[in-house]
Design a protein around this motif. Structure first.
Motif, PDB file in Angstrom:
ATOM      1  N   UNK A  30       0.836  -1.202   0.000  1.00  0.00           N
ATOM      2  CA  UNK A  30       0.000   0.000   0.000  1.00  0.00           C
ATOM      3  C   UNK A  30       0.872   1.254   0.000  1.00  0.00           C
ATOM      4  N   UNK A  31       1.934   1.211   0.809  1.00  0.00           N
ATOM      5  CA  UNK A  31       2.823   2.369   0.880  1.00  0.00           C
ATOM      6  C   UNK A  31       3.420   2.696  -0.473  1.00  0.00           C
ATOM      7  N   UNK A  32       4.007   1.687  -1.122  1.00  0.00           N
ATOM      8  CA  UNK A  32       4.636   1.911  -2.427  1.00  0.00           C
ATOM      9  C   UNK A  32       3.580   2.369  -3.437  1.00  0.00           C
ATOM     10  N   UNK A  33       2.402   1.726  -3.395  1.00  0.00           N
ATOM     11  CA  UNK A  33       1.344   2.089  -4.338  1.00  0.00           C
ATOM     12  C   UNK A  33       0.978   3.567  -4.188  1.00  0.00           C
ATOM     13  N   UNK A  34       0.899   4.046  -2.940  1.00  0.00           N
ATOM     14  CA  UNK A  34       0.523   5.444  -2.718  1.00  0.00           C
ATOM     15  C   UNK A  34       1.569   6.397  -3.292  1.00  0.00           C
ATOM     16  N   UNK A  35       2.837   6.116  -2.968  1.00  0.00           N
ATOM     17  CA  UNK A  35       3.901   6.999  -3.490  1.00  0.00           C
ATOM     18  C   UNK A  35       3.827   7.066  -5.003  1.00  0.00           C
ATOM     19  N   UNK A  36       3.767   5.891  -5.622  1.00  0.00           N
ATOM     20  CA  UNK A  36       3.835   5.854  -7.084  1.00  0.00           C
ATOM     21  C   UNK A  36       2.587   6.520  -7.682  1.00  0.00           C
ATOM     22  N   UNK A  37       1.417   6.280  -7.061  1.00  0.00           N
ATOM     23  CA  UNK A  37       0.192   6.895  -7.594  1.00  0.00           C
ATOM     24  C   UNK A  37       0.290   8.416  -7.529  1.00  0.00           C
ATOM     25  N   UNK A  38       0.726   8.947  -6.385  1.00  0.00           N
ATOM     26  CA  UNK A  38       0.823  10.405  -6.243  1.00  0.00           C
ATOM     27  C   UNK A  38       1.858  10.960  -7.213  1.00  0.00           C
ATOM     28  N   UNK A  39       3.025  10.302  -7.260  1.00  0.00           N
ATOM     29  CA  UNK A  39       4.098  10.837  -8.089  1.00  0.00           C
ATOM     30  C   UNK A  39       3.718  10.811  -9.569  1.00  0.00           C
ATOM     31  N   UNK A  40       3.160   9.694 -10.020  1.00  0.00           N
ATOM     32  CA  UNK A  40       2.812   9.603 -11.440  1.00  0.00           C
ATOM     33  C   UNK A  40       1.692  10.578 -11.792  1.00  0.00           C
ATOM     34  N   UNK A  41       0.763  10.810 -10.847  1.00  0.00           N
ATOM     35  CA  UNK A  41      -0.297  11.769 -11.144  1.00  0.00           C
ATOM     36  C   UNK A  41       0.288  13.160 -11.334  1.00  0.00           C
ATOM     37  N   UNK A  42       1.225  13.522 -10.442  1.00  0.00           N
ATOM     38  CA  UNK A  42       1.824  14.859 -10.548  1.00  0.00           C
ATOM     39  C   UNK A  42       2.641  14.973 -11.834  1.00  0.00           C
TER      40      UNK A  42
END
Lengths: 389, 383
Positions: A30-42
């Motif tokens: 979940x942690x990795x998924x959150x980072x990657x989701x936020x970063x890729x969205x930005x």
């Protein structure tokens, strides 16, 4: 026993035991998924900006601007345009005319559909040669083309969506003059879909101007750019700069895209640090929980390398699905999502390239999060660990 | 209170794990503090604007010029204390360092009349009047390029072509003023002579980009704005007059909905953190099952055990959040120096602490309930 078989045996055992530690392992995912989701969205915002501008990256299109001026502030008389048309390297249309289009650019204010208020919108003036140049991407989706000499205009798809009174058949008042909307166009998702367009001379007359703002040029080949540029910039009668169209757009957006990338990587970086701490926690407790198994393996002859690799591998196995999940979230939520920025709307773009960036980040997170616990696992004193409960 | 020591010992029972958890919470609150601080800073740039300043620009856009013949008419409008024409003169200097500088061409006399709060010292404006090619430089720009009074400063204008056909304007530094990053218009802008620019430029002569208007009564802003715009309605040069505050708010809105983006990021960060802290607390309670059973045997009630676990989560979260927010607060002054934002630290930190309490309750409750429900016999038997 070969090292590879050792590693394979230990790793297979570890991974088989993963479901028993599902809770703790899920935290890393979940942690990795959150980072990657936020970063890729930005980062997707920046990609969208770039994409919308460079959708028709034609290396044989050039633009002539007044020296030191932007697309909006230039000043070209008819005589200047004639001078430019004599330069070498310009493509000729079937009728034999050089493909040089003087362009008008005025900024008008249009009422927004949502939330009230107004935004500045680019009102482009072009002509039949300009239309010929844009033929490969620009396409009418409703109505017809504007007629030169009449106050008729066509509107970009995005502008039509954002502003009032831009449906085909509507009349919109710009600086006191009514203009009839006769058509709507799309431009392969390009930034010009945020603009409105009409005949250049008609626009200039309506806005009390005598000079064009820039000149678009179709070259006969990309290789002719240098020749064309040298001829025009060395002409003492012209004070101009010549740029490839794509380069001009890139220069305009450089600072914006750099800022967006900075924000994306900064936020992603800080979040990733937090996730590394979480991953370390997970892997330390995974090693802890398997103390006895690891000690047993070491006792029966498995090497330290195999243990280290197996722990790192487990960490990666948790990080990579996290990254894929995050990328999928970013894609589902935001790919092609329209965002408005500076009065222009862009479709966000979560590209395969970004997904690869996300995967690389997750691998780095996994490696850092697994490294220290792996070393601890390999250094476990076998005798004490075997006695541990 | 007497159990504080017990709670503290519980937090640090596994120092390695506690440190890692603490660091991840610190990290999340640091990010929250920075992002939210930035947003509050954006808001304060709006609040910092002058209440008695109106800007009149062309209805079409700020790039479209207005004729100078409008100036006497604007001055006659009831409620206008002073009006000054201002030509946008942004440019770059020493292009190897491409720094975008704001510049304005002003008429010294009318600007002095509109400069009521004396952001620019009157003596500097007088110096500008005395030197046609003069420029008043803000201290931060002067420091950046090591400029002093008397230096020559060739400025490359983004908009205006000089009559020699280039866009380079030779300027002479006549004064350096103390820059004020909180004044969005004149806090850190170059000021040059209107006449010098207008007579030198190859187009738009006899026009201005905007009129800067100071009001006699700040509460009459919208009435005066309407009066000015009515004056030029249906003329070839229709105007649009807005308060400085409105313009600042609009320009922030034009960047996009920053508040939403920041809330979304912070939401995602805390979502992940919730799982991470929750898992750690759960694991810690599971490991201490026998200890908790002993406490119960000693007479601790179910409620006491639950509070004990919750207090542990609370202490961990609040302690880490305080460190994270403290670090963010250390950065706030840098934000102010760097981009001129005046961060509202108080509300940001307070909301942060509330978030920490919420995080502790949500992540600590499941393990606390588990601890509460322990049956002594099973727990002691290790079942």
């Amino acid at each position: 026993m070969s090292l590879f078989r050792e590693i394979w045996a230990v790793s297979a055992m570890n991974l088989a035991a993963l479901p028993s530690r599902a809770g703790a392992s899920l935290v890393t995912v979940i942690g990795v998924a959150t980072v990657i989701a936020v970063m890729l969205s930005l980062l997707g915002v920046g990609e969208g900006v770039m994409h919308s501008v460079l959708q028709n990256d034609q290396p044989d299109r050039a633009v002539v601007l007044s020296s030191g001026a932007s697309e909006y502030m230039g000043s070209f008389s008819r005589a200047d345009v004639a001078q430019i048309a004599q330069a070498p390297g310009i493509k000729r249309d079937p009728a034999g005319r050089p493909m040089v289009q003087p362009l008008a650019a005025v900024v008008v204010e249009l009422e927004k559909k949502v939330g009230g208020g107004t935004n500045n919108v680019l009102f482009r003036g072009t002509g039949d040669i300009g239309r010929e140049m844009n033929k490969s991407t620009l396409r009418l989706i409703a109505g017809r083309q504007f007629t030169a000499g009449l106050h008729e205009l066509i509107v970009g798809k995005a502008a039509q969506r954002t502003y009032r009174n831009l449906n085909v058949g509507d009349t919109v008042k710009l600086r006191g003059t009514p203009w009839k909307v006769v058509g709507a166009y799309e431009d392969a998702g390009g930034i010009d879909e945020n603009a409105i367009a009409a005949d250049a001379d008609t626009v200039l007359a309506a806005f009390n101007r005598t000079a064009y703002q820039s000149v678009g040029v179709q070259l006969d080949s990309p290789a002719s750019f240098r020749k064309f540029k040298d001829a025009v910039t060395s002409n003492p009668q012209l004070q101009v700069q010549v740029k490839l169209l794509s380069q001009y757009y890139r220069d305009q957006l450089q600072s914006l895209t750099a800022l967006l990338a900075f924000v994306g990587y900064f936020v992603g970086g800080v979040m990733a640090v937090g996730v590394v701490f979480g991953a370390l926690n997970t892997m330390y407790s995974a090693v802890d929980a398997r103390k006895r198994e690891i000690a047993t393996l070491r006792a029966i002859g498995f090497g330290g390398t195999a243990v280290v690799v197996s722990v790192m591998l487990e960490s990666l196995v948790l990080a990579v699905p996290g990254a894929l999940l995050g990328a999928a979230l970013a894609w589902l939520l935001f790919n092609n999502h329209d965002i408005a920025m500076g009065g222009v709307s862009f479709a966000m773009d979560v590209t395969p390239g970004l997904v690869v960036v996300g995967l690389i980040w997750s691998l780095v997170i996994g490696l850092i999060g697994g490294f220290a616990p792996a070393i601890r696992a390999a250094r476990l004193p076998v005798a004490t660990a075997l006695r541990a409960t | 209170m007497k159990f504080l020591h017990l709670v503290w010992a519980g937090v640090w029972r596994r120092p390695g794990r506690a440190t890692l958890t603490l660091l991840s919470i610190v990290n999340a609150f640091l990010l929250y503090g920075l992002l939210q601080g930035f947003v509050s800073g954006l808001g304060s740039t709006v609040a910092d604007t002058h209440a008695d300043v109106l800007i009149t620009a062309s209805r079409i856009s700020q790039l479209e010029p207005l004729p100078m013949s409008q100036l006497p008419q604007v001055r006659m409008v009831q409620g206008v204390r002073a009006a000054a024409p201002i030509v946008i003169f942004h440019g770059g200097f020493r292009t190897s360092q491409p720094i975008n500088m704001c510049g304005f061409a002003v008429d010294p006399d009318s600007f002095a009349a509109a400069n009521t709060d004396e952001v620019i010292p009157p003596a500097d404006i007088q110096a500008l009047k005395n030197k046609r090619s003069g420029v008043i430089v803000p201290a931060n720009v002067a420091a950046l390029y090591q400029l002093k009074v008397g230096d020559r400063m060739p400025l490359k204008s983004y908009f205006w072509t000089n009559h020699d056909g280039t866009n380079v304007w030779p300027l002479d530094v006549v004064a350096i003023y103390k820059s004020n990053p909180r004044d969005i218009f004149f806090g850190s802008s170059l000021l040059v002579n209107y006449d010098y620019v207008d007579q030198g430029r190859t187009q738009s002569n006899g026009t201005t980009s905007i009129f800067l208007i100071r009001l006699t009564d700040p509460t009459q802003g919208s009435a005066v704005a309407n009066r000015i715009d009515a004056l030029f309605a249906n003329s070839p040069d229709e105007t649009k007059t807005e308060s400085e505050r409105q313009l600042a708010a609009d320009s922030i809105k034009q960047i996009g909905d920053i508040g939403f983006v920041v809330s979304a990021i912070v939401g995602a960060v805390f979502f992940a953190l919730l799982f991470s802290v929750g898992a750690v607390m759960m694991q810690s309670v599971r490991e201490r099952t026998p200890e908790l059973a002993v406490l119960k045997t000693l007479g601790f009630t179910d409620g006491a055990i639950m509070s004990l676990v919750l207090a542990e989560a609370m202490m961990l979260c609040l302690f880490s959040a305080a460190i994270g927010l403290g670090l963010a607060a250390l950065v706030f002054p840098l934000i102010k120096v760097g981009i001129g934002f005046n961060v509202q630290a108080g509300p940001v930190l307070l909301v942060g602490l509330v978030l920490a309490v919420a995080l502790a309750i949500v992540s600590g409750l499941p393990p606390a309930v588990r601890g509460m429900r322990l049956s002594i016999v099973d727990a002691l038997a290790g079942r």
